[in-house]
Design an enzyme around this catalytic site. Sequence first.
Site, PDB file in Angstrom:
ATOM      1  N   HIS A  76       0.830  -1.209   0.000  1.00 38.92           N
ATOM      2  CA  HIS A  76       0.000   0.000   0.000  1.00 38.92           C
ATOM      3  C   HIS A  76       0.868   1.264   0.000  1.00 38.92           C
ATOM      4  O   HIS A  76       1.966   1.256  -0.501  1.00 38.92           O
ATOM      5  CB  HIS A  76      -0.983  -0.040   1.166  1.00 38.92           C
ATOM      6  CG  HIS A  76      -1.762  -1.315   1.201  1.00 38.92           C
ATOM      7  ND1 HIS A  76      -2.818  -1.573   0.364  1.00 38.92           N
ATOM      8  CD2 HIS A  76      -1.599  -2.443   1.971  1.00 38.92           C
ATOM      9  CE1 HIS A  76      -3.299  -2.792   0.605  1.00 38.92           C
ATOM     10  NE2 HIS A  76      -2.571  -3.342   1.574  1.00 38.92           N
ATOM     11  N   GLU A 129      -2.594   0.388   7.737  1.00 37.55           N
ATOM     12  CA  GLU A 129      -1.708  -0.692   7.315  1.00 37.55           C
ATOM     13  C   GLU A 129      -0.468  -0.158   6.617  1.00 37.55           C
ATOM     14  O   GLU A 129       0.638  -0.672   6.808  1.00 37.55           O
ATOM     15  CB  GLU A 129      -2.455  -1.649   6.373  1.00 37.55           C
ATOM     16  CG  GLU A 129      -1.599  -2.831   5.928  1.00 37.55           C
ATOM     17  CD  GLU A 129      -2.301  -3.721   4.916  1.00 37.55           C
ATOM     18  OE1 GLU A 129      -1.710  -4.739   4.530  1.00 37.55           O
ATOM     19  OE2 GLU A 129      -3.433  -3.397   4.515  1.00 37.55           O
ATOM     20  N   HIS A 164       2.446  -7.187   4.511  1.00 40.71           N
ATOM     21  CA  HIS A 164       1.084  -6.681   4.684  1.00 40.71           C
ATOM     22  C   HIS A 164       0.583  -7.002   6.090  1.00 40.71           C
ATOM     23  O   HIS A 164       1.178  -7.802   6.818  1.00 40.71           O
ATOM     24  CB  HIS A 164       0.143  -7.311   3.658  1.00 40.71           C
ATOM     25  CG  HIS A 164       0.360  -6.827   2.262  1.00 40.71           C
ATOM     26  ND1 HIS A 164      -0.410  -5.858   1.671  1.00 40.71           N
ATOM     27  CD2 HIS A 164       1.301  -7.171   1.342  1.00 40.71           C
ATOM     28  CE1 HIS A 164       0.026  -5.625   0.439  1.00 40.71           C
ATOM     29  NE2 HIS A 164       1.063  -6.423   0.225  1.00 40.71           N
ATOM     30  N   GLU A 175       1.252 -11.787   5.697  1.00 41.29           N
ATOM     31  CA  GLU A 175       0.272 -11.008   6.457  1.00 41.29           C
ATOM     32  C   GLU A 175       0.624 -11.186   7.928  1.00 41.29           C
ATOM     33  O   GLU A 175       0.583 -12.298   8.457  1.00 41.29           O
ATOM     34  CB  GLU A 175      -1.146 -11.513   6.181  1.00 41.29           C
ATOM     35  CG  GLU A 175      -1.599 -11.394   4.741  1.00 41.29           C
ATOM     36  CD  GLU A 175      -2.175 -10.021   4.409  1.00 41.29           C
ATOM     37  OE1 GLU A 175      -2.077  -9.110   5.256  1.00 41.29           O
ATOM     38  OE2 GLU A 175      -2.721  -9.859   3.301  1.00 41.29           O
TER      39      GLU A 175
END
Length: 371
Positions: free
Chosen positions: A204, A220, A273, A335
């Site tokens: 992101h 995030e 992430h 993640e």
Amino acid sequence: MNKRIHIAVLAAGILIGGLLQNTRVDAMASYTAKVYTSSLIVRSEPAACASVVGSLKSGTTVTVTDEQHGWMEIRSGSVNGWVAGYYLKKTAGTATASLSSAKTTSGSSSATVTADSLRIRGGPGTGYQVVGSLKAQDTVTVLQREDGWARIRTTGGEVGWVSAQYIASGSASTGSSKASSVSSTSFSSSGRISGKLIVIDPGHGGSDPGMLGTTYNTMEKDLTLQTAFYVRDYLTARGARVQMTRTTDQKPTLARRVQIATTLNADAFVSIHYNSSPKNVSGTLTFFYSESDDLRLARAIETRLGQGIGLKSNGLSYGNYHILRENTLPATLVELGFLSNPYDEAIVRTSAYQKKAAKAIAQGLADYFKK
């Protein structure tokens, strides 16, 4: 990544207060640091939604007095407040218990420049003045390493600092600090990672905040960048070369992130992430696309994550994501916790957790290259 953002509100204010208290770091000694971004926002509280009380320019020296959830409480002239900690770098000669201050190595070793052109600076950071330059294949002597930077001496006798990710070095010949000894012990069997080029992708960024935490409104994109810096530091400490797809709050396209890796002909690609789910789930998850090198890399990293970083590992999963599917080199996506889970969000906001996760990722990479 398109994921559903689940919005939840805790019914009891006492629980919120308890979580904040439990995730706050112990009192720390104050130290000085410099700002390494063009404009750093100062906020009234350690949260992205807190009111803005000022801003600081690149190179500004501040006094750091406390840390919460990756935010640093600072003083600089008349400006007092909280800033995102990954835009600060500790200056030499001050005491702190953070990873940045701890990981300083000394001693001499030889190294070769891998970039077409490499700037020599007056100190360990982009905020320092350029004092010279090197070209590809130039040989230097590495005198010291600090926070992803190397203090070098050229064949002409010039001394300065360069970004360590653009030099390929051999083994150090003499002394190291206590903290660097700990780092070396952690990677004692992973010498084959030295010289490998790893692309670290903080997910992101820019206009894309990624997942939003349901308890503390954590973004995030901030967590991924901060964690990526820690991964970079652990890898460069062992001689690996690291290229990040972003180092500021910007948003490279997915295609651009893959292009960076393929253009450089890197040895591995890791995308970082943090997760979200409408279900009450917790822990880490590691994705792969191909069942050859992708799976082997993902398994190596997941094994280390599963050995205890503060959250349980949910194992491996197939992921049909662009940055994995379109990548021609070994790639994985990790993640590192669910921002939709109050327990996970409280933990992943802390620098202690991010460092543990980063160390596990670096160890997993070392394990992958050892085989």
